[in-house]
Design a protein around this motif. Sequence first.
Motif, PDB file in Angstrom:
ATOM      1  N   PHE A 196      51.726   0.069  78.401  1.00  0.00           N
ATOM      2  CA  PHE A 196      50.371  -0.185  78.885  1.00  0.00           C
ATOM      3  C   PHE A 196      50.049  -1.678  78.870  1.00  0.00           C
ATOM      4  CE2 PHE A 196      50.101   3.934  76.513  1.00  0.00           C
ATOM      5  CZ  PHE A 196      50.031   4.760  77.628  1.00  0.00           C
ATOM      6  N   MET A 197      49.150  -2.083  79.755  1.00  0.00           N
ATOM      7  CA  MET A 197      48.554  -3.409  79.681  1.00  0.00           C
ATOM      8  C   MET A 197      47.489  -3.370  78.589  1.00  0.00           C
ATOM      9  SD  MET A 197      46.795  -5.603  82.786  1.00  0.00           S
ATOM     10  CE  MET A 197      48.244  -5.332  83.795  1.00  0.00           C
ATOM     11  N   VAL A 198      47.511  -4.341  77.675  1.00  0.00           N
ATOM     12  CA  VAL A 198      46.583  -4.307  76.544  1.00  0.00           C
ATOM     13  C   VAL A 198      45.785  -5.600  76.477  1.00  0.00           C
ATOM     14  CG1 VAL A 198      48.065  -2.742  75.223  1.00  0.00           C
ATOM     15  CG2 VAL A 198      48.278  -5.214  74.888  1.00  0.00           C
ATOM     16  N   ALA A 199      44.614  -5.502  75.882  1.00  0.00           N
ATOM     17  CA  ALA A 199      43.760  -6.656  75.621  1.00  0.00           C
ATOM     18  C   ALA A 199      43.680  -6.856  74.117  1.00  0.00           C
ATOM     19  CB  ALA A 199      42.363  -6.447  76.206  1.00  0.00           C
ATOM     20  N   ALA A 200      43.877  -8.093  73.675  1.00  0.00           N
ATOM     21  CA  ALA A 200      43.880  -8.413  72.244  1.00  0.00           C
ATOM     22  C   ALA A 200      42.741  -9.373  71.922  1.00  0.00           C
ATOM     23  CB  ALA A 200      45.225  -9.007  71.849  1.00  0.00           C
ATOM     24  N   ALA A 201      42.650  -9.751  70.649  1.00  0.00           N
ATOM     25  CA  ALA A 201      41.613 -10.668  70.200  1.00  0.00           C
ATOM     26  C   ALA A 201      42.044 -11.284  68.876  1.00  0.00           C
ATOM     27  CB  ALA A 201      40.272  -9.947  70.032  1.00  0.00           C
ATOM     28  N   PRO A 202      41.580 -12.491  68.556  1.00  0.00           N
ATOM     29  CA  PRO A 202      41.894 -13.065  67.236  1.00  0.00           C
ATOM     30  C   PRO A 202      41.337 -12.176  66.126  1.00  0.00           C
ATOM     31  CG  PRO A 202      40.875 -14.698  68.687  1.00  0.00           C
ATOM     32  CD  PRO A 202      40.714 -13.372  69.361  1.00  0.00           C
ATOM     33  N   GLY A 203      42.084 -12.086  65.046  1.00  0.00           N
ATOM     34  CA  GLY A 203      41.596 -11.364  63.879  1.00  0.00           C
ATOM     35  C   GLY A 203      41.942  -9.899  63.834  1.00  0.00           C
ATOM     36  N   ILE A 204      42.461  -9.315  64.924  1.00  0.00           N
ATOM     37  CA  ILE A 204      42.855  -7.913  64.853  1.00  0.00           C
ATOM     38  C   ILE A 204      44.231  -7.804  64.210  1.00  0.00           C
ATOM     39  CG2 ILE A 204      41.466  -7.300  66.867  1.00  0.00           C
ATOM     40  CD1 ILE A 204      44.085  -6.995  68.427  1.00  0.00           C
ATOM     41  N   ALA A 205      44.535  -6.657  63.643  1.00  0.00           N
ATOM     42  CA  ALA A 205      45.796  -6.448  62.932  1.00  0.00           C
ATOM     43  C   ALA A 205      46.710  -5.554  63.761  1.00  0.00           C
ATOM     44  CB  ALA A 205      45.541  -5.822  61.565  1.00  0.00           C
ATOM     45  N   LEU A 206      47.931  -6.037  64.015  1.00  0.00           N
ATOM     46  CA  LEU A 206      48.942  -5.241  64.693  1.00  0.00           C
ATOM     47  C   LEU A 206      50.073  -4.828  63.757  1.00  0.00           C
ATOM     48  CD1 LEU A 206      49.350  -7.138  68.106  1.00  0.00           C
ATOM     49  CD2 LEU A 206      47.570  -5.536  67.387  1.00  0.00           C
ATOM     50  N   ASN A 207      50.179  -5.518  62.612  1.00  0.00           N
ATOM     51  CA  ASN A 207      51.234  -5.178  61.647  1.00  0.00           C
ATOM     52  C   ASN A 207      50.690  -5.247  60.235  1.00  0.00           C
ATOM     53  OD1 ASN A 207      51.137  -8.127  61.609  1.00  0.00           O
ATOM     54  ND2 ASN A 207      53.042  -8.033  60.428  1.00  0.00           N
ATOM     55  N   GLN A 208      51.462  -4.746  59.300  1.00  0.00           N
ATOM     56  CA  GLN A 208      51.089  -4.800  57.889  1.00  0.00           C
ATOM     57  C   GLN A 208      52.321  -5.147  57.071  1.00  0.00           C
ATOM     58  OE1 GLN A 208      49.424  -0.924  57.366  1.00  0.00           O
ATOM     59  NE2 GLN A 208      51.370   0.144  57.653  1.00  0.00           N
ATOM     60  N   ILE A 209      52.098  -5.725  55.906  1.00  0.00           N
ATOM     61  CA  ILE A 209      53.195  -6.181  55.050  1.00  0.00           C
ATOM     62  C   ILE A 209      53.101  -5.497  53.695  1.00  0.00           C
ATOM     63  CG2 ILE A 209      54.050  -8.175  53.738  1.00  0.00           C
ATOM     64  CD1 ILE A 209      53.644  -9.903  56.087  1.00  0.00           C
ATOM     65  N   ARG A 210      54.268  -5.064  53.201  1.00  0.00           N
ATOM     66  CA  ARG A 210      54.398  -4.524  51.848  1.00  0.00           C
ATOM     67  C   ARG A 210      55.238  -5.486  51.015  1.00  0.00           C
ATOM     68  NH1 ARG A 210      57.959  -1.221  53.076  1.00  0.00           N
ATOM     69  NH2 ARG A 210      57.874  -1.653  55.301  1.00  0.00           N
ATOM     70  N   PHE A 238      52.728  14.428  73.967  1.00  0.00           N
ATOM     71  CA  PHE A 238      52.161  13.689  75.092  1.00  0.00           C
ATOM     72  C   PHE A 238      53.198  12.698  75.614  1.00  0.00           C
ATOM     73  CE2 PHE A 238      48.740  15.049  72.368  1.00  0.00           C
ATOM     74  CZ  PHE A 238      47.777  15.518  73.239  1.00  0.00           C
ATOM     75  N   ARG A 239      53.189  12.509  76.925  1.00  0.00           N
ATOM     76  CA  ARG A 239      54.063  11.527  77.575  1.00  0.00           C
ATOM     77  C   ARG A 239      53.180  10.458  78.205  1.00  0.00           C
ATOM     78  NH1 ARG A 239      55.951  14.630  80.980  1.00  0.00           N
ATOM     79  NH2 ARG A 239      57.896  15.277  79.974  1.00  0.00           N
ATOM     80  N   ALA A 240      53.485   9.173  77.917  1.00  0.00           N
ATOM     81  CA  ALA A 240      52.675   8.084  78.447  1.00  0.00           C
ATOM     82  C   ALA A 240      52.823   7.977  79.956  1.00  0.00           C
ATOM     83  CB  ALA A 240      53.081   6.774  77.786  1.00  0.00           C
ATOM     84  N   LYS A 241      51.695   7.704  80.643  1.00  0.00           N
ATOM     85  CA  LYS A 241      51.713   7.496  82.077  1.00  0.00           C
ATOM     86  C   LYS A 241      52.119   6.055  82.397  1.00  0.00           C
ATOM     87  CE  LYS A 241      48.103  10.902  83.184  1.00  0.00           C
ATOM     88  NZ  LYS A 241      46.783  11.109  83.800  1.00  0.00           N
ATOM     89  N   HIS A 242      53.025   5.910  83.341  1.00  0.00           N
ATOM     90  CA  HIS A 242      53.451   4.569  83.732  1.00  0.00           C
ATOM     91  C   HIS A 242      52.471   3.905  84.695  1.00  0.00           C
ATOM     92  CE1 HIS A 242      57.396   4.482  81.797  1.00  0.00           C
ATOM     93  NE2 HIS A 242      57.549   5.742  82.149  1.00  0.00           N
ATOM     94  N   ASP A 256      60.874   6.605  78.942  1.00  0.00           N
ATOM     95  CA  ASP A 256      59.529   7.160  78.785  1.00  0.00           C
ATOM     96  C   ASP A 256      59.133   7.130  77.314  1.00  0.00           C
ATOM     97  OD1 ASP A 256      59.370   7.588  81.449  1.00  0.00           O
ATOM     98  OD2 ASP A 256      59.315   9.776  81.361  1.00  0.00           O
ATOM     99  N   PHE A 257      57.818   7.099  77.065  1.00  0.00           N
ATOM    100  CA  PHE A 257      57.294   7.032  75.708  1.00  0.00           C
ATOM    101  C   PHE A 257      56.584   8.338  75.389  1.00  0.00           C
ATOM    102  CE2 PHE A 257      53.862   5.665  72.695  1.00  0.00           C
ATOM    103  CZ  PHE A 257      54.701   5.392  71.626  1.00  0.00           C
ATOM    104  N   TYR A 258      56.927   8.927  74.245  1.00  0.00           N
ATOM    105  CA  TYR A 258      56.418  10.234  73.856  1.00  0.00           C
ATOM    106  C   TYR A 258      55.743  10.168  72.487  1.00  0.00           C
ATOM    107  CZ  TYR A 258      59.694  12.000  77.425  1.00  0.00           C
ATOM    108  OH  TYR A 258      60.380  12.233  78.585  1.00  0.00           O
ATOM    109  N   LEU A 259      54.765  11.033  72.304  1.00  0.00           N
ATOM    110  CA  LEU A 259      54.189  11.324  70.990  1.00  0.00           C
ATOM    111  C   LEU A 259      54.410  12.801  70.712  1.00  0.00           C
ATOM    112  CD1 LEU A 259      50.767   9.423  71.122  1.00  0.00           C
ATOM    113  CD2 LEU A 259      52.873   8.666  70.019  1.00  0.00           C
TER     114      LEU A 259
END
Length: 281
Positions: free
Chosen positions: A143-157, A213-217, A254-257
Amino acid sequence: MTLPYQGIQKWIEDGFINKNGPFLDGQIQPASIDCTLGNRVYRVTSSFLPKPGEKIVDILKAKTLYDFELVSGSILEPNACYVIPLQESLKIPVGFQAFSNPKSSIGRVDVFVRLLTDGNPQFDTVPEMYEGGLFLEVIPLTFMVAAAPGIALNQIRFRKSNAFFCSNDELKTAHEMEGLVFDIAGQKIAKPIINDNALFLTADLKNREVVGFRAKHNAGEVINLTKKNFYDPEKFWDQIKKPADEELILVPGDFYLLGSNERISVPPDYSAEMASYNPQS
């Protein structure tokens, strides 16, 4: 041992974890810390790893096609590789290492992210005694995505360097004593799949009318990563009905859930992490 919430909070107080700005409410999780995007995006020619002693900023000078300020609503296009400096930096003490993984919400929209650190030729790891900044490789795959400063995409242990991992026999004993794996009705599974010092989960293709679910291209709408419970799933996903023969052919690319047959319980004295399926196991 994996560092819990209280230990992460102490590391912040002691200066082992720093940030360009205040830490957010909810940024510290029970056994991890969310990393937040900075305000600059570098569109690079390809994925890369640094050589020992090599700085990420120096590699960016050679591999950046263009860069831009990250503001709310900035667009990241599918199958383009971006590197975004994170707001956090680390000073890892002796005896510990750090490990990164995508936030589950990011994985569910097929955005591929990996952590980069200076002089470290491995993704998603921060070695003992590392001191420096953090960078995130970001590749939207579907998918095309929109981001912003300060959002979290990953986490660290944070984990001790000599962390102990359970063997097959120890996992079997823990399951007998505590209960680790349960079926869809909540009953403890008599003989869970345990191999290569891991618990295996299987795809549920029979217990629900919609098994995945299968992601739509061809989704025409941008997914804004700052929004929650906002989009109509049907604009981005096709339902997968329960197959009559309980088999499902996955199309490459293809991407599946998919849901699992199993339910997991982690006892108080244990910690667990998800790992990709190893076809050799």
